[in-house]
Structure formats: C-alpha cells, structure tokens
Design a protein around this motif. Structure first.
Motif, PDB file in Angstrom:
ATOM      1  N   ALA A   1       0.818  -1.220   0.000  1.00  0.00           N
ATOM      2  CA  ALA A   1       0.000   0.000   0.000  1.00  0.00           C
ATOM      3  C   ALA A   1       0.847   1.264   0.000  1.00  0.00           C
ATOM      4  O   ALA A   1       0.345   2.351  -0.269  1.00  0.00           O
ATOM      5  N   ILE A   2       2.137   1.158   0.285  1.00  0.00           N
ATOM      6  CA  ILE A   2       3.014   2.330   0.311  1.00  0.00           C
ATOM      7  C   ILE A   2       3.367   2.700  -1.119  1.00  0.00           C
ATOM      8  O   ILE A   2       3.859   1.880  -1.888  1.00  0.00           O
ATOM      9  N   LYS A   3       3.098   3.925  -1.488  1.00  0.00           N
ATOM     10  CA  LYS A   3       3.410   4.436  -2.824  1.00  0.00           C
ATOM     11  C   LYS A   3       4.479   5.512  -2.698  1.00  0.00           C
ATOM     12  O   LYS A   3       4.478   6.297  -1.744  1.00  0.00           O
ATOM     13  N   THR A   4       5.369   5.556  -3.658  1.00  0.00           N
ATOM     14  CA  THR A   4       6.417   6.575  -3.649  1.00  0.00           C
ATOM     15  C   THR A   4       6.412   7.320  -4.977  1.00  0.00           C
ATOM     16  O   THR A   4       6.046   6.761  -6.007  1.00  0.00           O
ATOM     17  N   TYR A   5       6.782   8.575  -4.915  1.00  0.00           N
ATOM     18  CA  TYR A   5       6.968   9.338  -6.144  1.00  0.00           C
ATOM     19  C   TYR A   5       7.946  10.467  -5.882  1.00  0.00           C
ATOM     20  O   TYR A   5       8.268  10.789  -4.744  1.00  0.00           O
ATOM     21  N   ARG A   6       8.406  11.042  -6.964  1.00  0.00           N
ATOM     22  CA  ARG A   6       9.394  12.122  -6.899  1.00  0.00           C
ATOM     23  C   ARG A   6       8.774  13.367  -7.506  1.00  0.00           C
ATOM     24  O   ARG A   6       8.113  13.300  -8.538  1.00  0.00           O
ATOM     25  N   ASN A   7       8.992  14.469  -6.861  1.00  0.00           N
ATOM     26  CA  ASN A   7       8.431  15.742  -7.306  1.00  0.00           C
ATOM     27  C   ASN A   7       9.574  16.727  -7.506  1.00  0.00           C
ATOM     28  O   ASN A   7      10.248  17.099  -6.558  1.00  0.00           O
ATOM     29  N   GLU A   8       9.777  17.138  -8.752  1.00  0.00           N
ATOM     30  CA  GLU A   8      10.836  18.107  -9.052  1.00  0.00           C
ATOM     31  C   GLU A   8      10.267  19.339  -9.744  1.00  0.00           C
ATOM     32  O   GLU A   8      11.009  20.131 -10.300  1.00  0.00           O
ATOM     33  N   ASP A   9       8.955  19.473  -9.745  1.00  0.00           N
ATOM     34  CA  ASP A   9       8.330  20.556 -10.499  1.00  0.00           C
ATOM     35  C   ASP A   9       8.326  21.901  -9.779  1.00  0.00           C
ATOM     36  O   ASP A   9       8.182  22.933 -10.414  1.00  0.00           O
ATOM     37  N   GLY A  10       8.459  21.904  -8.483  1.00  0.00           N
ATOM     38  CA  GLY A  10       8.353  23.152  -7.731  1.00  0.00           C
ATOM     39  C   GLY A  10       9.683  23.833  -7.530  1.00  0.00           C
ATOM     40  O   GLY A  10      10.636  23.638  -8.293  1.00  0.00           O
ATOM     41  N   ASP A  11       9.773  24.612  -6.477  1.00  0.00           N
ATOM     42  CA  ASP A  11      11.012  25.331  -6.199  1.00  0.00           C
ATOM     43  C   ASP A  11      12.033  24.458  -5.480  1.00  0.00           C
ATOM     44  O   ASP A  11      13.124  24.883  -5.181  1.00  0.00           O
ATOM     45  N   ARG A  12      11.646  23.217  -5.200  1.00  0.00           N
ATOM     46  CA  ARG A  12      12.588  22.268  -4.610  1.00  0.00           C
ATOM     47  C   ARG A  12      12.144  20.848  -4.961  1.00  0.00           C
ATOM     48  O   ARG A  12      10.972  20.565  -5.128  1.00  0.00           O
ATOM     49  N   GLY A  13      13.105  19.964  -5.057  1.00  0.00           N
ATOM     50  CA  GLY A  13      12.803  18.573  -5.354  1.00  0.00           C
ATOM     51  C   GLY A  13      12.593  17.800  -4.065  1.00  0.00           C
ATOM     52  O   GLY A  13      13.149  18.140  -3.024  1.00  0.00           O
ATOM     53  N   ASN A  14      11.769  16.762  -4.128  1.00  0.00           N
ATOM     54  CA  ASN A  14      11.578  15.917  -2.966  1.00  0.00           C
ATOM     55  C   ASN A  14      11.117  14.532  -3.397  1.00  0.00           C
ATOM     56  O   ASN A  14      10.662  14.329  -4.513  1.00  0.00           O
ATOM     57  N   VAL A  15      11.279  13.601  -2.499  1.00  0.00           N
ATOM     58  CA  VAL A  15      10.799  12.242  -2.681  1.00  0.00           C
ATOM     59  C   VAL A  15       9.703  12.044  -1.649  1.00  0.00           C
ATOM     60  O   VAL A  15       9.871  12.368  -0.478  1.00  0.00           O
ATOM     61  N   VAL A  16       8.566  11.515  -2.099  1.00  0.00           N
ATOM     62  CA  VAL A  16       7.395  11.397  -1.239  1.00  0.00           C
ATOM     63  C   VAL A  16       6.996   9.936  -1.114  1.00  0.00           C
ATOM     64  O   VAL A  16       7.021   9.197  -2.089  1.00  0.00           O
ATOM     65  N   ALA A  17       6.630   9.537   0.087  1.00  0.00           N
ATOM     66  CA  ALA A  17       6.052   8.220   0.326  1.00  0.00           C
ATOM     67  C   ALA A  17       4.695   8.441   0.980  1.00  0.00           C
ATOM     68  O   ALA A  17       4.569   9.247   1.906  1.00  0.00           O
ATOM     69  N   THR A  18       3.676   7.736   0.475  1.00  0.00           N
ATOM     70  CA  THR A  18       2.337   7.847   1.048  1.00  0.00           C
ATOM     71  C   THR A  18       1.867   6.462   1.476  1.00  0.00           C
ATOM     72  O   THR A  18       2.285   5.446   0.925  1.00  0.00           O
ATOM     73  N   ILE A  19       0.999   6.460   2.482  1.00  0.00           N
ATOM     74  CA  ILE A  19       0.456   5.213   3.004  1.00  0.00           C
ATOM     75  C   ILE A  19      -0.963   5.499   3.491  1.00  0.00           C
ATOM     76  O   ILE A  19      -1.202   6.541   4.116  1.00  0.00           O
ATOM     77  N   PRO A  20      -1.909   4.622   3.207  1.00  0.00           N
ATOM     78  CA  PRO A  20      -3.268   4.837   3.725  1.00  0.00           C
ATOM     79  C   PRO A  20      -3.264   4.841   5.261  1.00  0.00           C
ATOM     80  O   PRO A  20      -2.509   4.096   5.890  1.00  0.00           O
ATOM     81  N   MET A  21      -4.075   5.674   5.846  1.00  0.00           N
ATOM     82  CA  MET A  21      -4.102   5.806   7.305  1.00  0.00           C
ATOM     83  C   MET A  21      -4.429   4.476   7.978  1.00  0.00           C
ATOM     84  O   MET A  21      -3.875   4.172   9.039  1.00  0.00           O
TER      85      MET A  21
END
Length: 80
Positions: free
Chosen positions: A41-61
C-alpha cells in the motif's frame, strides 16, 4: 570549554545544491522505494516541479494505524 556555533545557510545555495541535486534525489528515492516494499500500500513518487525537489512516500491511514510508526521508521533510516 563549550562554545556555541551559529551556522547560517544561504537559502539560494541550499536550494541549488541540495533540493535540486539529481544525484542526491536519486539516492533518497532508491532508499525510500526499497523500504516501501515493506507493504504494497506504500506508494512513492518524486516531485521536481516546484522550487525544490523531494521524494514522497504515502500510506493509507488504515495501514499506518495497523503498523504504527512504519512511515516514521522509514524516514529515520534515510541516509545522505
């Protein structure tokens, strides 16, 4: 003798050298994706579109509730 040290970071340099550093983001993304395999259920993605890059992990509560501390444990294990 104890002395306090004050560190002042230049925001523009930090942004350029850390938050837009492709090699650093690749490394963090690899670590997070590896740890995310702990639960499907853990999903990861990378965001480089804004003023800073980051790696995100999400999980259902509901999954986080069942495995309390899983996300915090993952983040604590990321090494730079």
């Amino acid at each position: 003798m104890n002395r306090n040290v004050k560190v002042v970071l230049n925001r523009r340099n930090v942004s350029r050298q850390l938050l837009h550093n492709r090699k650093l983001l690749d490394n963090v993304q690899e670590q997070v994706k590896g740890m995310a395999q702990a639960h499907p259920a853990i999903k990861t993605y990378r965001n480089e579109d804004g003023d800073r890059g980051n790696v995100v992990a999400t999980i259902p509560m509901s999954v986080e509730d069942a495995h309390r501390g899983l996300m915090a444990d993952m983040l604590a294990k990321v090494r730079f």
